[in-house]
Design an enzyme around this catalytic site. Structure first.
Site, PDB file in Angstrom:
ATOM      1  N   TRP A  93       0.824  -1.210   0.000  1.00  0.00           N
ATOM      2  CA  TRP A  93       0.000   0.000   0.000  1.00  0.00           C
ATOM      3  C   TRP A  93       0.850   1.248   0.000  1.00  0.00           C
ATOM      4  O   TRP A  93       0.561   2.210  -0.719  1.00  0.00           O
ATOM      5  CB  TRP A  93      -0.968  -0.007   1.188  1.00  0.00           C
ATOM      6  CG  TRP A  93      -1.922  -1.144   1.103  1.00  0.00           C
ATOM      7  CD1 TRP A  93      -1.967  -2.250   1.887  1.00  0.00           C
ATOM      8  CD2 TRP A  93      -2.957  -1.329   0.119  1.00  0.00           C
ATOM      9  NE1 TRP A  93      -2.961  -3.106   1.470  1.00  0.00           N
ATOM     10  CE2 TRP A  93      -3.583  -2.566   0.388  1.00  0.00           C
ATOM     11  CE3 TRP A  93      -3.418  -0.563  -0.957  1.00  0.00           C
ATOM     12  CZ2 TRP A  93      -4.636  -3.058  -0.377  1.00  0.00           C
ATOM     13  CZ3 TRP A  93      -4.472  -1.046  -1.719  1.00  0.00           C
ATOM     14  CH2 TRP A  93      -5.071  -2.276  -1.426  1.00  0.00           C
ATOM     15  N   LYS A  95     -12.474  -1.283   7.831  1.00  0.00           N
ATOM     16  CA  LYS A  95     -11.814  -2.185   8.775  1.00  0.00           C
ATOM     17  C   LYS A  95     -12.469  -1.998  10.155  1.00  0.00           C
ATOM     18  O   LYS A  95     -13.268  -2.797  10.576  1.00  0.00           O
ATOM     19  CB  LYS A  95     -10.317  -1.889   8.854  1.00  0.00           C
ATOM     20  CG  LYS A  95      -9.645  -1.592   7.527  1.00  0.00           C
ATOM     21  CD  LYS A  95      -9.398  -2.816   6.671  1.00  0.00           C
ATOM     22  CE  LYS A  95      -8.612  -2.420   5.432  1.00  0.00           C
ATOM     23  NZ  LYS A  95      -8.255  -3.529   4.570  1.00  0.00           N
ATOM     24  N   ASP A 145      -1.313   6.910   6.611  1.00  0.00           N
ATOM     25  CA  ASP A 145      -2.409   6.034   6.202  1.00  0.00           C
ATOM     26  C   ASP A 145      -2.678   5.057   7.341  1.00  0.00           C
ATOM     27  O   ASP A 145      -1.885   4.171   7.610  1.00  0.00           O
ATOM     28  CB  ASP A 145      -2.010   5.282   4.928  1.00  0.00           C
ATOM     29  CG  ASP A 145      -3.068   4.263   4.491  1.00  0.00           C
ATOM     30  OD1 ASP A 145      -4.119   4.147   5.156  1.00  0.00           O
ATOM     31  OD2 ASP A 145      -2.828   3.582   3.478  1.00  0.00           O
TER      32      ASP A 145
END
Lengths: 362, 362
Positions: free
Chosen positions: B101, B197, B173
């Protein structure tokens, strides 16, 4: 008890689509979890995702030349993304202005590159009461694209015949009237619609676009900004808004079951006619500012003899179980948004109320 | 019957948050319509919207210097938006790479402007099994921002102590571990997290950022791209994803009721300890590739002696009512994602299963 919802968007959704969501919200098809708890890479969600695309493809008769893309950020995000993808230093875009949304779209394009006004029907007081005719617009054939807005939610105007942009790729914001009737997808390079009118909850944008046009987009912008990235990945480049797409699927399934877009068009025309006929027959009391040829079948705007009566109308309608009738804060007056989920019976209730209100106050 | 959901995201959500949504899906608080059918400008939705912000502010102790912004497009969209807002011709960004990511985030920034690697813990085979220590990273003080990823969902690594970026604005992030514990918001210029999440359904991104930093963003980009636009409008510049934000509100309300972030941290540590202790005590059978100091409390990755046993483990777990345990397609093996909604009891069920599986197959 459910009310009759004339909200301009987010708007009322078909009850069967909502009931389906409610009934399986904790346990999607015996999987032991909600659809929103499923992986977007799992077979359960994938089936929903591709069913939504298949339903849309069937409903609109989308040809092989075109594809469906799910995006986010509302139509406003596309106002930025479209010029970012398609403007070139050598080619300007042309915008047809028919209301505040198209003005916003133009303003964003001007920040990115060259964008010009191809036509505008703006009145001196800043309102719009009609859309332009083909004769009023001349598209420069060397343009990157021409941008139009099929329906103006705020002023209640609508294109009944789409403009012909000739060889220039036609990009159309259909947010507030997408799927109100069938249309010829092949005529457009890209159409886009925020879901929260005819399609589902806010949080997802449905794009139907020509594959070739998407592939022609710029490559020197972030990958996630490129429509082509999402088209190539079937809108699974990154996690899509799964719950919103699931709800769109439910709404599309409802539309198909109800007879598809021909049935939607028939109903929508009957609904709009009922209200406009009422307005015209009571024109001493109600004023409908939009020119007849540009009247929207989705958002019917009108005014009463005074602002005090506008307010009373909204309050009395609410007591009678009808909400969302207050006009936009910029225009005042009354607005009845009668998207696909509003039934003919709902509209009949409104028309009866309008008649009786005019009779008692007129 | 609900299953035990170890999905990496979209992931399981707290049952009370879902039940609340189901119970009022057709009629929100007696209004006669679903929350998703309410106007985002109406008082009913507004109350939900601002309650979500207030809950987050209380849970995290967000200081006045910082603000909450709701965005869309997932973390991937922020990978493009962050450099678009904050890169300058005169100042590069620095990225700390701890997994796929962060690599994606860097790639997007490189398209927009100058972006460099401040540190990477990538192994020769492309995997990551730890995060860097402060001593391994040197931030150029003239940078536009430094970007880190607090938790890597795929490889199961996590920063337990955040890096100190000194005078350089720290952009982080936090998609896969936001709200797993309290953290000092004032240390960050901008944190962002896709909701799917710990927070809610996919389709909304929660951003907590320093007002001053947002105001410093570029003005020569489309208005809708500017974080400042959304911050100034309380995330109501255009129609927000109302249903997704409503669900985030429900989840945040559940978190507060359960004792807030200190309670979440205590549970999450106990859950992670239970699985890691099991792995360590059965290290002849299970292999945990991540270095101990970098082990994630959210995504526990491990392998069995063979791929065949990995597959058997996943299948047998499913029979026992536990799903989502298959590792990412790039890494293989097993991954147990144990976000806030996974209970200590759920984890205990998994640990018992792991012990018994090792005993029968080891």
């Amino acid at each position: 008890m459910r009310v009759i919802n004339f909200n301009p968007g987010p708007a009322g959704l078909p009850l069967p689509a909502l009931e389906r969501a409610r009934d399986e919200l904790l346990d999607f098809q015996g999987s032991g979890m909600s659809i929103m708890e499923h992986s977007h890479r799992g077979k359960d969600y994938e089936a929903v995702h591709f069913e939504a695309i298949a339903l849309l493809t069937r409903l609109l008769g989308i040809p092989d030349s075109h594809t469906v893309v799910f995006s986010t950020g509302g139509a406003s995000m596309q106002f930025g993304m479209i010029p970012t993808n398609f403007l070139r230093p050598t080619a300007a875009a042309q915008y047809v202005l028919t209301g505040g949304w198209s003005e916003k779209a133009l303003d964003e394009a001007k920040i990115v590159g060259q964008a010009r006004i191809a036509a505008t029907t703006r009145n001196n007081d800043g309102t719009y009461t009609r859309v332009p005719t083909q004769a009023e617009v001349k598209f420069d054939t060397n343009s990157a694209y021409a941008h139009t807005t099929s329906n103006n939610t705020l002023f209640g105007t609508q294109f009944h015949d789409f403009l012909d942009t000739g060889p220039v790729p036609h990009v159309c914001d259909m947010s507030s009237d997408f799927l109100w009737r069938p249309f010829d997808v092949s005529k457009f390079a890209l159409t886009y619609a925020g879901a929260q009118k005819n399609l589902g909850p806010s949080g997802v944008v449905v794009i139907v676009a020509k594959k070739e046009f998407l592939a022609s987009g710029r490559k020197d912008i972030p990958k996630v900004f490129r429509y082509q990235t999402h088209a190539e990945a079937d809108s699974m480049y990154n996690t899509p808004p799964t719950l919103a797409i699931y709800l769109v699927r439910n709404v599309l399934a409802w539309m198909e079951k109800e007879g598809g877009l021909p049935a939607m068009e028939k109903r929508n025309r009957a609904k709009a006619d009922a209200i406009y006929n009422c307005l015209d027959s009571l024109s001493d009391f109600y004023r409908a500012p939009v020119e007849k040829a540009s009247r929207s079948t989705m958002n019917v705007v009108f005014r009463l003899p005074s602002e005090a009566l506008d307010t009373e109308f909204v309050a009395d309608a609410k007591k009678a179980g009808m909400v969302g009738l207050k006009g936009h804060r910029l225009t005042g007056g009354i607005r009845a948004s009668i998207y696909n989920a509003v039934s003919e019976r709902d509209v009949q209730t409104l028309v009866e109320f309008m008649k009786s209100f005019a009779k008692s106050k007129g």
